[in-house]
Design a protein around this motif. Structure first.
Motif, PDB file in Angstrom:
ATOM      1  N   ASN A 132       0.716  -1.246   0.094  1.00  0.00           N
ATOM      2  CA  ASN A 132      -0.156  -0.080  -0.052  1.00  0.00           C
ATOM      3  C   ASN A 132       0.854   1.206  -0.111  1.00  0.00           C
ATOM      4  N   VAL A 133       0.331   2.304  -0.220  1.00  0.00           N
ATOM      5  CA  VAL A 133       1.091   3.361  -0.564  1.00  0.00           C
ATOM      6  C   VAL A 133       0.071   4.785  -0.436  1.00  0.00           C
ATOM      7  N   ALA A 134       0.832   5.841   0.365  1.00  0.00           N
ATOM      8  CA  ALA A 134       0.224   7.004   0.663  1.00  0.00           C
ATOM      9  C   ALA A 134       0.130   7.873  -0.465  1.00  0.00           C
TER      10      ALA A 134
ATOM     11  N   THR B 112      -6.241   7.368   3.038  1.00  0.00           N
ATOM     12  CA  THR B 112      -5.226   8.153   2.186  1.00  0.00           C
ATOM     13  C   THR B 112      -4.147   7.144   1.603  1.00  0.00           C
ATOM     14  N   LYS B 113      -4.464   5.880   1.862  1.00  0.00           N
ATOM     15  CA  LYS B 113      -3.708   4.971   1.202  1.00  0.00           C
ATOM     16  C   LYS B 113      -4.374   4.025   0.192  1.00  0.00           C
TER      17      LYS B 113
ATOM     18  N   ASP C 208      -7.461   3.758   6.434  1.00  0.00           N
ATOM     19  CA  ASP C 208      -6.907   4.776   6.201  1.00  0.00           C
ATOM     20  C   ASP C 208      -6.998   5.219   4.692  1.00  0.00           C
TER      21      ASP C 208
END
Length: 191
Positions: free
Chosen positions: A65-67, A122-123, A120
């Motif tokens: 996963n990545v923001a 934002t991810k 989350d």
């Protein structure tokens, strides 16, 4: 006689092409292994079967996963570029996503956007391209069992080593505390 010479010439050209293509594929893969940056991705296992390629350990990664600033700009199924970096423990993580191909001086891979994380938003969850580690079919069930047991042991670090260079990658192996899962299986008597 002239027709025989023409046919022989065509045969030689076709034969050379047939040898050149796999040779180029091997050289390119070896170049990634020798010149690419090696990253260690922490894993979580499952054991599927691919009818065309055989048995493999499916690799799920903790760092998949990545923001992102605005998740609505990314669409499920979209192919994008993920910049890869290493944390202070030497394990890989996805630093950022880009819709434009990064320069060759960046370590990156093409990923597929899956969905925003529910805990989350934002991810984004992405699918990494090196999610299959193929093993000898007769040994796959024992290796997967052994690997699963080791993966559940929180005191052990399980990870995949991947060499990355200019968007291309080569999966070097799957490791438990620095030792190849294949060597561990061999030592434990997996047949």
């Amino acid at each position: 006689m002239r027709m025989f010479q023409n046919n022989l010439g065509v045969f030689i050209v076709v034969a050379l092409i047939q040898l050149a293509v796999p040779a180029w594929m091997i050289i390119r893969q070896e170049s990634i292994l020798s010149d690419g940056t090696v990253y260690r991705f922490k894993t979580a296992p499952v054991d599927p079967y691919d009818a065309f390629r055989g048995r493999y350990i499916a690799l799920n990664f903790e760092s998949s996963n990545v923001a992102v600033e605005d998740p609505s700009q990314w669409y499920p199924g979209e192919k994008v570029f993920a910049i890869v970096d290493s944390d202070h423990n030497g394990f890989a993580f996805l630093k950022s996503l880009s819709k434009q191909q990064p320069g060759d001086n960046e370590s990156y891979v093409t990923v597929i956007v899956q969905y925003p994380l529910s805990e989350d938003t934002t991810k984004l969850m992405v699918q990494l391209p090196f999610n299959k580690f193929f093993v000898e079919e007769s040994k796959a069930p024992q290796i997967e069992k052994l690997y699963s047991e080791m993966r559940m042991d929180s005191s052990k670090n399980t990870y995949a080593e991947v060499s990355i260079r200019a968007g291309r990658f080569a999966l070097k192996g799957v490791f438990v505390d620095g030792k190849s899962i294949l060597d561990i299986a061999r030592e434990s008597g997996a047949k």
